[in-house]
Design an enzyme around this catalytic site. Sequence first.
Site: not given
Ligand code: IVH
Length: 692
Positions: A120, A122, A124, A231, A319, A413, A416, A436, A442
């Site tokens: 799914e 991620k 932002d 989610y 990512k 350094c 110091c 250092c 220091c």
């Molecule tokens: S799962 C235990 N699913 O990413 C795992 N996180 O890097 C719980 N986030 O703090 C997170 N989209 O704020 C999950 N589809 C998604 C997400 C997601 C964004 C964020 C979330 C989390 C951060 C972790």
Amino acid sequence: MSDDIPHDVHARYDALAKAVAAADIAYHQQDQPILSDAEYDAQRRALQALEAQWPGLKAPDSPGDKVGAPAAAGFAKVTHRVPMLSLGNIFAEAEIDEFVARVQRFLGFDAGAPLAFTAEPKIDGLSCALRYEHGVLVQAATRGDGAEGEDVTANVRTIAEIPQRLAGSAPEVLEVRGEIYMSRSDFAALNARQQQAQRPLFANPRNAAAGSLRQLDPAITATRPLHFFAYAWGEASALPATTQSGMVQAFGAYGFAINPLMALCADAAAMKARFAAIGAARPGLDYDIDGVVYKVDDLALQQRLGFVSRAPRWAVAHKFPAEQAVTQLRDIEIQVGRTGALTPVARLEPVNVGGVMVSNATLHNEDEIARKDIRIGDYVVVQRAGDVIPQIVEVVMARRLADAQPFAFPHICPACRSAALRELDENGEADAVRRCSAGLTCPAQAVERLKHFASRDAFDIEGLGDKQIEQFFADGLIRAPADIFTLAARDAAALKKLKDREGFGDLSVKNLFAAIDARRQVPLNRFLYALGLRHVGRTNARRLARHFGSIEAMLHTMRGDADIAMKEITAIDGLGEVVATSLQEFFAEAHNNEALDALLETVTPLPMEALISASPVAGKTVVFTGALERMTREEAKASAERLGARVAGSVSKKTDLVVAGPGAGSKRTQAEALGIEVISEDAWFARIEAGS
Ligand code: IVH
């Protein structure tokens, strides 16, 4: 603007004003500082100095006029009953295969065994936990540090997309988690309104969402269009499904928005295809995403996989590639760390890299500067990916200026003036890091160690942040850790009181002293971590604490015969000669021992036994042998260690318990001969489940 102000002064002023304004937004509205306190202060001072020197320069909304103090702590704190974790990151497609293989290995599955994952986007935004009791929203909290967040219930009630009451029949208690975000179009409209009202602009939608949610006045939040995708979940009296995908479907049925791009993937190939599909959809989405999250679908398997430090083993974030930008390198500064390492930091002409203003980047070490032939004045490619510190990828050689200056890495350094040396390893190779040589004498090292000592994973003293430590150190009030604990007593006797200082008041001083008092007893592992010994991070500190049990036992060993100490440390699971040597070097120095003894007069490290005595296997040495059927070796070891047990590979007189599966041979016989308890895998589960 007056004409007599030189062009370069204008340019410098604009750059500084932008950098300070960006840092303000990042700090106050996003809770994600992009500058250290020291850097921020230096830039503000530089800005104000320019304004003083060239009065015609000053912009009416100069960030130099704003108060640099953090926003009032206006939200009540909420302790998360189930911690809000973060995710591990991967960046390359090949790492998907590694992730799948790692999960399979942990579960003891064959490489080809069926294992489904959800994929799914991620989102932002910022994560939020929504607590429903009997189907009614009772509390909303931000993630905060994962353990404790802020109560934003009143603000969340203004978000139309978050149901006040769940549809259908939901469990009695259910904490739904997900991401609050602002759409790109709403972000653009909000910024247009901000501009019209001559208010500061938000750097990106996430920033705007965070700033909107964290308004002390919920009426303001109500005017900001915020959205939510569900989610994940925290506490739940019952679960409506047995899979990740089923849970998310259930959230949809309760009335939440769920992301339409989520899909179930049967294998790594399907995950890769999904990554590509979501990446292709990204430009057309009306919200920012920064990657794809993969999660093991089967909740029973998630349970077995558990967590490592602060991230689940059953999920990972893939990512999107780092974003890059070109800017000019203004200068290279050297920072001195807690262990004396001289770290070069690039000071850049501030540049927007994927929505965040970047003005500093790490240069790692002197070899890196030489290898990339980085010179002051060069145009460089800057990259940031996720939460990592921005990096310099390469120099744009075509734009090198004739007067670009090669950088001479200092051999003394900067703090110091002692010699800074590169240690040789056993092969005679120079360490990448120049250090250092002055140790605690220091000042830079001493300050950094104090910061580490008071930091979150160490003594965690609220109100004693980096800024306060720098101040107290400069004023001679705190020079060594023990001084922290005598601060209140000395203040009582002093003429010039802390409460009369700038930035302090009756209440903040009272709170600080209370926070210090609350840490006069700390768990031994935190105590050891706080000492900041080289190679003793959180994990090794825990190993040492678990092994020795008490500081007295540890001191007895470390201050006794060196050979015996070496043998004892290297025999601890997970520790080797590097750590043992580091400990010996620490204890060989008289001033370290003096500082430690002074500290122990004011602080009591709590013995490890007291901390985990609730567990039925705490402090026991356990050996697993034979074929295990309900868990893999790795899983067995992790579960035992979580409960405070030590897992050993062979049976000896020190063994307390042997868990034997079918086909167990010599270890079982040996244990029986020594009169050590031998139990089955089922009995092991019965025992840990009963007691935990
Ligand atoms: S799962 C235990 N699913 O990413 C795992 N996180 O890097 C719980 N986030 O703090 C997170 N989209 O704020 C999950 N589809 C998604 C997400 C997601 C964004 C964020 C979330 C989390 C951060 C972790």
